[in-house]
Design a protein around this motif. Structure first.
Motif, mmCIF file in Angstrom:
data_model
loop_
_atom_site.group_PDB
_atom_site.id
_atom_site.type_symbol
_atom_site.label_atom_id
_atom_site.label_comp_id
_atom_site.label_asym_id
_atom_site.label_seq_id
_atom_site.Cartn_x
_atom_site.Cartn_y
_atom_site.Cartn_z
ATOM 1 N N PRO A 100 50.962 45.507 33.951
ATOM 2 C CA PRO A 100 49.990 44.405 33.846
ATOM 3 C C PRO A 100 49.945 43.792 32.446
ATOM 4 O O PRO A 100 49.825 42.567 32.307
ATOM 5 C CB PRO A 100 48.646 45.049 34.201
ATOM 6 C CG PRO A 100 48.875 46.488 34.372
ATOM 7 C CD PRO A 100 50.339 46.772 34.355
ATOM 8 N N GLU A 101 50.071 44.652 31.424
ATOM 9 C CA GLU A 101 50.022 44.130 30.048
ATOM 10 C C GLU A 101 51.195 43.189 29.794
ATOM 11 O O GLU A 101 51.041 42.131 29.170
ATOM 12 C CB GLU A 101 50.045 45.276 29.042
ATOM 13 C CG GLU A 101 48.734 46.049 28.939
ATOM 14 C CD GLU A 101 48.539 47.039 30.083
ATOM 15 O OE1 GLU A 101 49.478 47.224 30.881
ATOM 16 O OE2 GLU A 101 47.447 47.616 30.185
ATOM 17 N N ALA A 102 52.376 43.585 30.300
ATOM 18 C CA ALA A 102 53.548 42.719 30.116
ATOM 19 C C ALA A 102 53.362 41.411 30.869
ATOM 20 O O ALA A 102 53.738 40.338 30.375
ATOM 21 C CB ALA A 102 54.807 43.446 30.592
ATOM 22 N N ALA A 103 52.762 41.485 32.051
ATOM 23 C CA ALA A 103 52.484 40.258 32.803
ATOM 24 C C ALA A 103 51.535 39.362 32.014
ATOM 25 O O ALA A 103 51.718 38.144 31.938
ATOM 26 C CB ALA A 103 51.887 40.604 34.168
ATOM 27 N N MET A 104 50.508 39.980 31.393
ATOM 28 C CA MET A 104 49.547 39.195 30.604
ATOM 29 C C MET A 104 50.234 38.522 29.418
ATOM 30 O O MET A 104 49.928 37.374 29.088
ATOM 31 C CB MET A 104 48.424 40.096 30.090
ATOM 32 C CG MET A 104 47.487 40.575 31.186
ATOM 33 S SD MET A 104 46.285 41.748 30.510
ATOM 34 C CE MET A 104 45.890 42.698 31.974
ATOM 35 N N LEU A 105 51.174 39.253 28.775
ATOM 36 C CA LEU A 105 51.908 38.660 27.663
ATOM 37 C C LEU A 105 52.664 37.414 28.131
ATOM 38 O O LEU A 105 52.659 36.378 27.464
ATOM 39 C CB LEU A 105 52.893 39.676 27.082
ATOM 40 C CG LEU A 105 52.329 40.613 26.019
ATOM 41 C CD1 LEU A 105 53.329 41.709 25.690
ATOM 42 C CD2 LEU A 105 51.981 39.819 24.763
ATOM 43 N N GLY A 106 53.284 37.534 29.301
ATOM 44 C CA GLY A 106 54.005 36.391 29.848
ATOM 45 C C GLY A 106 53.068 35.226 30.123
ATOM 46 O O GLY A 106 53.359 34.071 29.802
ATOM 47 N N LEU A 107 51.915 35.553 30.712
ATOM 48 C CA LEU A 107 50.937 34.508 31.024
ATOM 49 C C LEU A 107 50.439 33.815 29.764
ATOM 50 O O LEU A 107 50.316 32.588 29.714
ATOM 51 C CB LEU A 107 49.741 35.124 31.752
ATOM 52 C CG LEU A 107 49.919 35.359 33.243
ATOM 53 C CD1 LEU A 107 48.717 36.098 33.794
ATOM 54 C CD2 LEU A 107 50.092 34.027 33.958
ATOM 55 N N ALA A 133 52.105 41.361 38.953
ATOM 56 C CA ALA A 133 51.891 40.066 38.294
ATOM 57 C C ALA A 133 51.025 39.162 39.167
ATOM 58 O O ALA A 133 50.096 38.519 38.677
ATOM 59 C CB ALA A 133 53.237 39.407 37.999
ATOM 60 N N VAL A 134 51.313 39.109 40.467
ATOM 61 C CA VAL A 134 50.519 38.274 41.369
ATOM 62 C C VAL A 134 49.064 38.705 41.329
ATOM 63 O O VAL A 134 48.140 37.875 41.264
ATOM 64 C CB VAL A 134 51.053 38.378 42.818
ATOM 65 C CG1 VAL A 134 50.096 37.699 43.772
ATOM 66 C CG2 VAL A 134 52.418 37.753 42.928
ATOM 67 N N ILE A 135 48.843 40.009 41.342
ATOM 68 C CA ILE A 135 47.474 40.513 41.370
ATOM 69 C C ILE A 135 46.755 40.212 40.056
ATOM 70 O O ILE A 135 45.600 39.776 40.048
ATOM 71 C CB ILE A 135 47.467 42.022 41.702
ATOM 72 C CG1 ILE A 135 47.948 42.212 43.142
ATOM 73 C CG2 ILE A 135 46.078 42.627 41.520
ATOM 74 C CD1 ILE A 135 48.234 43.629 43.532
ATOM 75 N N VAL A 136 47.461 40.410 38.932
ATOM 76 C CA VAL A 136 46.843 40.129 37.632
ATOM 77 C C VAL A 136 46.475 38.652 37.528
ATOM 78 O O VAL A 136 45.377 38.294 37.108
ATOM 79 C CB VAL A 136 47.790 40.529 36.477
ATOM 80 C CG1 VAL A 136 47.309 39.960 35.152
ATOM 81 C CG2 VAL A 136 47.884 42.039 36.386
ATOM 82 N N VAL A 137 47.365 37.779 37.957
ATOM 83 C CA VAL A 137 47.103 36.338 37.872
ATOM 84 C C VAL A 137 45.949 35.949 38.792
ATOM 85 O O VAL A 137 45.075 35.181 38.412
ATOM 86 C CB VAL A 137 48.366 35.537 38.272
ATOM 87 C CG1 VAL A 137 48.038 34.058 38.373
ATOM 88 C CG2 VAL A 137 49.461 35.765 37.249
ATOM 89 N N SER A 138 45.927 36.492 39.990
ATOM 90 C CA SER A 138 44.955 36.020 40.975
ATOM 91 C C SER A 138 43.579 36.635 40.803
ATOM 92 O O SER A 138 42.571 35.940 40.889
ATOM 93 C CB SER A 138 45.436 36.321 42.398
ATOM 94 O OG SER A 138 46.791 36.038 42.529
ATOM 95 N N VAL A 139 43.518 37.960 40.616
ATOM 96 C CA VAL A 139 42.199 38.589 40.573
ATOM 97 C C VAL A 139 41.983 39.487 39.367
ATOM 98 O O VAL A 139 40.872 39.955 39.139
ATOM 99 C CB VAL A 139 41.942 39.414 41.858
ATOM 100 C CG1 VAL A 139 41.859 38.496 43.059
ATOM 101 C CG2 VAL A 139 42.990 40.487 42.066
#
Lengths: 250, 314
Positions: free
Chosen positions: B79-86, B228-234
């Motif tokens: 999730p942290e890596a996904a947040m960095l991307g976001l 990533a989908v979950i972090v972005v959506s909720v």
């Protein structure tokens, strides 16, 4: 037939396998013996195609084992590795069933089911078939993993120290079944530490020392007290008790 | 099958409850109840179930891949890596469509997960607690990089919204990406045997004819995209991927072809229950589902750890 041609492997600049060549005819029990660090396990993993050598090649039934896909290799060789890391929470029947996976790739047919049952029966696992592998004793577990390799129905079974940490009774159980298996079908190649067990069950031997093959051939005509002494750098004696060969550290 | 039927019945009941409760009374409230359901309650219920199923499934894949039951996507830096991307997309291309942001987040999540996996190969296996601790540190490092970057660019509030998973903001038109999770679940089901084989370790997986690297990459890809989908959506929800697969594994074992549907259903049920509970505890205010689950899930997990396993035979 397994044909090994000048296999070499270095790790951290040190030779683990140095120009190893050998030929194994089909069938029979072949024991790889030698002192710790001789490269026995590495050789077995090279035969299994899991470690790629830096030079040389291994052909099993004419197929270069390091140049085929895993799917094809799994039809030629089955493997038992030293102490499988995590014990899966699978029933005995499910785990042995995975031995058939290379053949059906997810769609088991009647032949697969029949061969799983045959493997369970051969290794006396039918009474345990519904139990979870995790719930079994070390000796029973080892039998399950051997049965899985057997269910794979490959021309060769490679086993890395199948007897480690087993009581004599379990060790004997496994070795007798492997000998039966080997007389009827696949060749069995195993790394063994217990030389008396090797002397009793092996048809052939590969004696390794410092990454090289010191001697290889039929057990009877190759292994002598003198060879074992040179192999292990300590006085060894091949003797006989009640008609059974034993190896003593003299 | 009886267990499956029980779980299905439980899910239906929970879903009905989730549809019925909220700040607006469906039967006597001032708003059109059909509209409340269609715009808010149904999306919210579906979102909780999809997120829960996805997190639980991602947990199974991670655990099988590294052969450690104490690891979950929240401990692999995903999730942290996904947040960095976001954060990067938000800064560099703020106008990018949601799908593009999603894609970048999935890609960085995959890189982050792969980084953890590469790291895991150097961690000794003897003590199973070591790997989750390494994961905790790894995720912590990625998380603080994200926080530092967000702080420097005034995006800390964004980060918070991705960090604490909750469903109060879910409305029609803003959760549909989560359906990707359902697609991932189906794909995973096709790979079930292969993921079970991964759990036997690299040597066995390969000698049983599995293309180990390819399977691992597919598995980690599914984990990364799902997370990533979950972090972005909720927003991220720790513990779900840890607790649910462990519960199911203890109860029914590791044969994923049989158990993946159970894992998905249990994940959906637990997260939905956490959301419902979060809505009821301080009604009409809400507690984020991730927080509710963290409290109950952690308790449940501690209890599980100290309880001898009841073995399933058959």
């Amino acid at each position: 037939m397994i044909e090994v041609e000048s296999l070499s492997l270095h790790r951290a600049g040190l030779p683990v396998l140095a120009d190893v060549s050998l030929r194994l005819p089909n069938g029979g029990v072949t024991a790889i013996i030698g002192p710790n660090g001789a490269g026995k396990s590495t050789l077995l993993h090279c035969l299994a195609g899991l470690i790629a050598p830096q030079s040389g090649r291994v052909r099993v039934e004419g197929v270069d084992i390091h140049r085929v896909r895993e799917a094809e290799r799994a039809l030629l060789l089955s493997l038992l590795t030293q102490n499988p890391g995590a014990v899966p929470r699978l029933s005995v029947r499910d785990l042995v069933g995975f031995g058939r996976w290379p053949h059906h790739r997810g769609r088991p047919g009647p032949t697969d089911h029949a061969l799983v049952e045959a493997a369970l029966e051969r290794f006396d696992l039918l009474p345990l078939a519904g139990r979870e592998v995790e719930a079994l004793s070390g000796g029973q577990r080892q039998r399950v993993f051997v049965a899985m390799a057997f269910a794979q129905a490959t021309p060769w079974m490679l086993l890395d120290e199948p007897l480690s940490a087993l009581d004599p009774k379990f060790a004997r159980d496994i070795m007798e079944r492997l000998r039966d298996v080997a007389t009827a079908g696949p060749g069995v190649v195993l790394v063994l530490h217990d030389l008396s067990v090797a002397a009793r069950y092996a048809d052939r031997c590969i004696c390794m020392k410092q990454g090289k093959i010191l001697a290889a051939g039929a057990w009877q005509s190759t292994v002598t007290s003198d060879l074992l002494t040179r192999l292990y750098d300590t006085p060894m004696r091949l003797a006989e008790v009640d008609g059974q060969p034993v190896v003593l550290s003299a | 099958m009886r267990a499956g039927a029980g779980i299905a019945a439980g899910l239906v009941l929970l879903a009905a409850l989730s549809l019925a409760i909220g700040a607006t009374n469906l039967w006597s409230g001032p708003l059109d109840s059909g509209m409340v359901l269609a715009v808010s309650r149904i999306p919210r219920t579906l979102a909780a179930m999809l997120a829960g199923a996805g997190l639980a499934l991602a947990g199974v894949v991670v655990q099988q891949s590294v052969q450690n039951r104490l690891v979950e996507p929240g401990l692999t830096g995903t999730p942290e890596a996904a947040m960095l991307g976001l954060l990067a997309v938000t800064l560099l291309a703020p106008g990018a469509p949601l799908l593009a942001k999603m894609g970048v987040a999935a890609l960085t999540a995959l890189l982050g997960t792969a980084g953890f996996f590469a790291l895991s190969r150097h961690v000794p296996r003897r003590d199973p607690m070591l790997l989750p601790l390494v994961g905790l540190i790894y995720a912590g490092i990625l998380g603080s990089i994200a926080l530092g970057a967000a702080w420097a660019t005034d995006l800390v509030q964004y980060l918070w919204s991705w960090q604490s998973g909750e469903f109060s903001g879910v409305l029609r038109g803003r959760y549909e990406l989560l359906w990707l999770v359902a697609g991932m679940a189906l794909l995973l089901y096709l790979l079930a045997d292969r993921i079970t084989l991964l759990g036997l370790g690299e040597d066995y997986a390969r000698s049983l004819g599995l293309n180990y690297r390819q399977t691992l990459l597919m598995g980690l890809g599914i984990v990364a995209l799902t997370t990533a989908v979950i972090v972005v959506s909720v927003g991220a929800m720790p513990f779900v991927g840890l607790v649910v697969p462990n519960l199911v594994s203890r109860w029914r074992g590791d044969n994923l072809r049989r158990n993946l549907p159970l894992v998905a259903a249990a994940g959906a049920g637990f997260v939905l229950a956490a959301d419902v509970l979060g809505r009821l505890l301080r009604w009409p205010y809400e507690i984020p589902a991730a927080m509710v689950f963290a409290v109950f899930g952690a308790g449940l997990f501690l209890w599980l750890l100290n309880r001898p396993r009841v073995r399933h035979e058959g």
